[in-house]
Motif scaffolding. Sequence first.
Motif: not given
Length: 193
Positions: A32-38, A40-43, A154-156, A189-191
């Motif tokens: 739901r958020m962009n805090s794990m970019e790149n 995981l991306v929102q959506g 988070g990653d971002n 893809k696998i995380i």
Amino acid sequence: MKKIFELVGSVLLAFAIAMFLKSNVFAIPQVRMNSMENTLVQGERVLELKFIYGFTEPKRGDVIVLDSEKESQGFVSDYVSEVKDTINILRGKVSRNHLIKRVIGIPGDEIVIDGGKVYINGELIQESYVKGGTYAEGIEFPIKVPEGKVFVLGDNREVSLDSRQLGFIDYKQIEGKAVAKVWPLDEIKIIKK
């Protein structure tokens, strides 16, 4: 009339089984958020294994799904929460505050954030997945992770709501481990850690 009761009974049984699986085995939550970019991306959606931490403890580098507001109260409570959550989703509401974060520190780890970098037990950790610098945001370091808790980021890093604001995350707040990105289908893809 008998056919109608059989149909209703079958639908209710299927719903009960689906809620059991969703509350205790696996789920496919949306980012739901962009805090794990790149990473995981929102959506996007991830495959979350809910049962995994019944057999093992979280490890450094695991990407977890957590509830930032409450702890698990056991099977029945988790089941009821999942039913309520599903009903709210069907109504178009988001009811629980699920966050997806990466475990950085496990019990006993000493964490230092300095100069945009993270150090665990005195060693700089290599984080190829990080977007932006990592800053303390008002926390005094070093800090030590207590038993039964983890330190998550988070990653971002520059936009993430994580342990720098929420504090340590109790094991009971962890709902499961995100193991793979499953949506969109052409990006499965696998995380990785």
